[in-house]
Design a protein around this motif. Sequence first.
Motif, PDB file in Angstrom:
ATOM      1  N   ALA A  87       0.833  -1.203   0.000  1.00  0.00           N
ATOM      2  CA  ALA A  87       0.000   0.000   0.000  1.00  0.00           C
ATOM      3  C   ALA A  87       0.867   1.252   0.000  1.00  0.00           C
ATOM      4  N   VAL A  88       0.322   2.308  -0.583  1.00  0.00           N
ATOM      5  CA  VAL A  88       0.932   3.629  -0.552  1.00  0.00           C
ATOM      6  C   VAL A  88       0.667   4.239   0.830  1.00  0.00           C
ATOM      7  N   VAL A  89       1.676   4.892   1.404  1.00  0.00           N
ATOM      8  CA  VAL A  89       1.544   5.543   2.709  1.00  0.00           C
ATOM      9  C   VAL A  89       1.546   7.051   2.506  1.00  0.00           C
ATOM     10  N   ALA A  90       0.519   7.707   3.039  1.00  0.00           N
ATOM     11  CA  ALA A  90       0.377   9.152   2.875  1.00  0.00           C
ATOM     12  C   ALA A  90       0.138   9.816   4.220  1.00  0.00           C
ATOM     13  N   THR A  91       0.782  10.955   4.419  1.00  0.00           N
ATOM     14  CA  THR A  91       0.525  11.781   5.595  1.00  0.00           C
ATOM     15  C   THR A  91       0.957  13.204   5.263  1.00  0.00           C
ATOM     16  N   HIS A  92       0.628  14.138   6.134  1.00  0.00           N
ATOM     17  CA  HIS A  92       1.017  15.527   5.902  1.00  0.00           C
ATOM     18  C   HIS A  92       2.537  15.639   5.902  1.00  0.00           C
ATOM     19  N   ARG A  93       3.043  16.570   5.131  1.00  0.00           N
ATOM     20  CA  ARG A  93       4.494  16.693   4.992  1.00  0.00           C
ATOM     21  C   ARG A  93       5.183  16.994   6.317  1.00  0.00           C
ATOM     22  N   GLU A  94       4.492  17.645   7.257  1.00  0.00           N
ATOM     23  CA  GLU A  94       5.103  17.919   8.554  1.00  0.00           C
ATOM     24  C   GLU A  94       5.117  16.694   9.465  1.00  0.00           C
ATOM     25  N   GLU A  95       4.337  15.696   9.140  1.00  0.00           N
ATOM     26  CA  GLU A  95       4.324  14.452   9.915  1.00  0.00           C
ATOM     27  C   GLU A  95       5.302  13.418   9.363  1.00  0.00           C
ATOM     28  N   ALA A  96       5.638  13.541   8.096  1.00  0.00           N
ATOM     29  CA  ALA A  96       6.439  12.520   7.410  1.00  0.00           C
ATOM     30  C   ALA A  96       7.763  12.208   8.120  1.00  0.00           C
ATOM     31  N   PRO A  97       8.538  13.199   8.594  1.00  0.00           N
ATOM     32  CA  PRO A  97       9.822  12.866   9.217  1.00  0.00           C
ATOM     33  C   PRO A  97       9.685  12.018  10.486  1.00  0.00           C
ATOM     34  N   TYR A  98       8.595  12.165  11.194  1.00  0.00           N
ATOM     35  CA  TYR A  98       8.378  11.373  12.407  1.00  0.00           C
ATOM     36  C   TYR A  98       8.004   9.935  12.058  1.00  0.00           C
ATOM     37  N   VAL A  99       7.207   9.768  11.014  1.00  0.00           N
ATOM     38  CA  VAL A  99       6.796   8.428  10.591  1.00  0.00           C
ATOM     39  C   VAL A  99       7.987   7.657  10.034  1.00  0.00           C
ATOM     40  N   SER A 100       8.831   8.344   9.253  1.00  0.00           N
ATOM     41  CA  SER A 100       9.938   7.689   8.554  1.00  0.00           C
ATOM     42  C   SER A 100      11.150   7.440   9.435  1.00  0.00           C
ATOM     43  N   GLY A 101      11.177   8.027  10.624  1.00  0.00           N
ATOM     44  CA  GLY A 101      12.299   7.817  11.527  1.00  0.00           C
ATOM     45  C   GLY A 101      13.359   8.895  11.479  1.00  0.00           C
ATOM     46  N   GLU A 102      13.186   9.909  10.642  1.00  0.00           N
ATOM     47  CA  GLU A 102      14.141  11.016  10.617  1.00  0.00           C
ATOM     48  C   GLU A 102      14.097  11.805  11.924  1.00  0.00           C
ATOM     49  N   ARG A 103      12.942  11.838  12.546  1.00  0.00           N
ATOM     50  CA  ARG A 103      12.780  12.479  13.851  1.00  0.00           C
ATOM     51  C   ARG A 103      12.067  11.521  14.792  1.00  0.00           C
ATOM     52  N   ASP A 104      12.358  11.651  16.092  1.00  0.00           N
ATOM     53  CA  ASP A 104      11.637  10.850  17.076  1.00  0.00           C
ATOM     54  C   ASP A 104      10.265  11.458  17.317  1.00  0.00           C
ATOM     55  N   PRO A 105       9.256  10.629  17.586  1.00  0.00           N
ATOM     56  CA  PRO A 105       7.925  11.167  17.879  1.00  0.00           C
ATOM     57  C   PRO A 105       7.959  12.200  19.007  1.00  0.00           C
ATOM     58  N   ILE A 106       7.113  13.192  18.891  1.00  0.00           N
ATOM     59  CA  ILE A 106       7.070  14.257  19.896  1.00  0.00           C
ATOM     60  C   ILE A 106       6.619  13.724  21.243  1.00  0.00           C
ATOM     61  N   LYS A 107       5.654  12.811  21.217  1.00  0.00           N
ATOM     62  CA  LYS A 107       5.136  12.217  22.449  1.00  0.00           C
ATOM     63  C   LYS A 107       5.707  10.815  22.613  1.00  0.00           C
ATOM     64  N   PRO A 115       9.971   2.527  12.127  1.00  0.00           N
ATOM     65  CA  PRO A 115       9.755   3.571  11.116  1.00  0.00           C
ATOM     66  C   PRO A 115       9.294   2.992   9.789  1.00  0.00           C
ATOM     67  N   VAL A 116       8.546   3.792   9.054  1.00  0.00           N
ATOM     68  CA  VAL A 116       8.001   3.394   7.753  1.00  0.00           C
ATOM     69  C   VAL A 116       8.172   4.565   6.785  1.00  0.00           C
ATOM     70  N   GLY A 117       8.565   4.284   5.575  1.00  0.00           N
ATOM     71  CA  GLY A 117       8.712   5.327   4.580  1.00  0.00           C
ATOM     72  C   GLY A 117       7.370   5.908   4.158  1.00  0.00           C
ATOM     73  N   ALA A 144      -0.760  17.525  16.742  1.00  0.00           N
ATOM     74  CA  ALA A 144       0.534  17.199  16.153  1.00  0.00           C
ATOM     75  C   ALA A 144       0.803  18.260  15.089  1.00  0.00           C
ATOM     76  N   PRO A 145       2.079  18.483  14.725  1.00  0.00           N
ATOM     77  CA  PRO A 145       2.393  19.606  13.833  1.00  0.00           C
ATOM     78  C   PRO A 145       1.678  19.566  12.492  1.00  0.00           C
ATOM     79  N   GLY A 146       1.502  18.358  11.929  1.00  0.00           N
ATOM     80  CA  GLY A 146       0.857  18.239  10.629  1.00  0.00           C
ATOM     81  C   GLY A 146      -0.413  17.418  10.670  1.00  0.00           C
ATOM     82  N   HIS A 147      -1.097  17.416  11.802  1.00  0.00           N
ATOM     83  CA  HIS A 147      -2.336  16.637  11.929  1.00  0.00           C
ATOM     84  C   HIS A 147      -3.316  17.027  10.828  1.00  0.00           C
ATOM     85  N   VAL A 148      -3.993  16.027  10.261  1.00  0.00           N
ATOM     86  CA  VAL A 148      -5.038  16.293   9.278  1.00  0.00           C
ATOM     87  C   VAL A 148      -6.319  15.566   9.672  1.00  0.00           C
TER      88      VAL A 148
END
Length: 231
Positions: A87-107, A115-117, A144-148
């Motif tokens: 499946a294709v994974v989609a989220t807001h661009r401000e959420e993407a770094p947290y999902v992909s592992g570039e940043r640790d989750p805020i909470k 992490p998932v790309g 969250a910063p990019g919540h939709v």
Amino acid sequence: MTETAGIHALPVTVEYGGRAITITPAVVETDRGLVLIDAGPEGTVGSLETHLTSLGYELTDIWLVVLTHHDGDHVGGLAELLERVDAVVATHREEAPYVSGERDPIKGDGDRYPPVGVDLELVDGVRIPTLGGPMEVVATPGHAPGHVSLYFPEGNLLIAGDALVADVGEGTDGDGPLDGPKPHFTPDMDRATESVGSLAALEVDHTLCYHGGYVDQGSERIREIYERLRE
């Protein structure tokens, strides 16, 4: 759940953070298959599969996963799901770094989910064709910063994510159960309040919250919540 065709709530009770919680992902039917709104925490895949079987679908019918935001109770089970689904994974661009592992989750306590790309970065106003009419991405940052959230104008249905909650009990104001985001889990309440104002401007007759499920309340109640949060 609702008169809006092709949209199904998938309530699941899981262990998360040392306690049992009930969450409500959703699936939306499209010409290509199913869009899953939020994947749930780790250990959710079996329950999702059971729901889909009861609807006459298979797990592999999911072609797109839309994440409302990066919190572990929404994303933690995604890696497990993708072991079985292409499946294709989609989220807001401000959420993407947290999902992909570039940043640790805020909470959380640092023990992050796998992490998932992210394949597709969403922005406010994007519309995805579905059998329930266009599904519009509404930027609702704060929790969250990019919540939709996702809005279906043809059915006046709002899938709120965590921008609104419908947990009956402590913190419920007025003629609930629909209420604003939980302050304890919302790092930026000022932005979250503005987001509730954005939702209040939509024509909503019924609301699906990730925490609390389906509520037969909409614009009038959301406006009440917004006015209270502004006080």
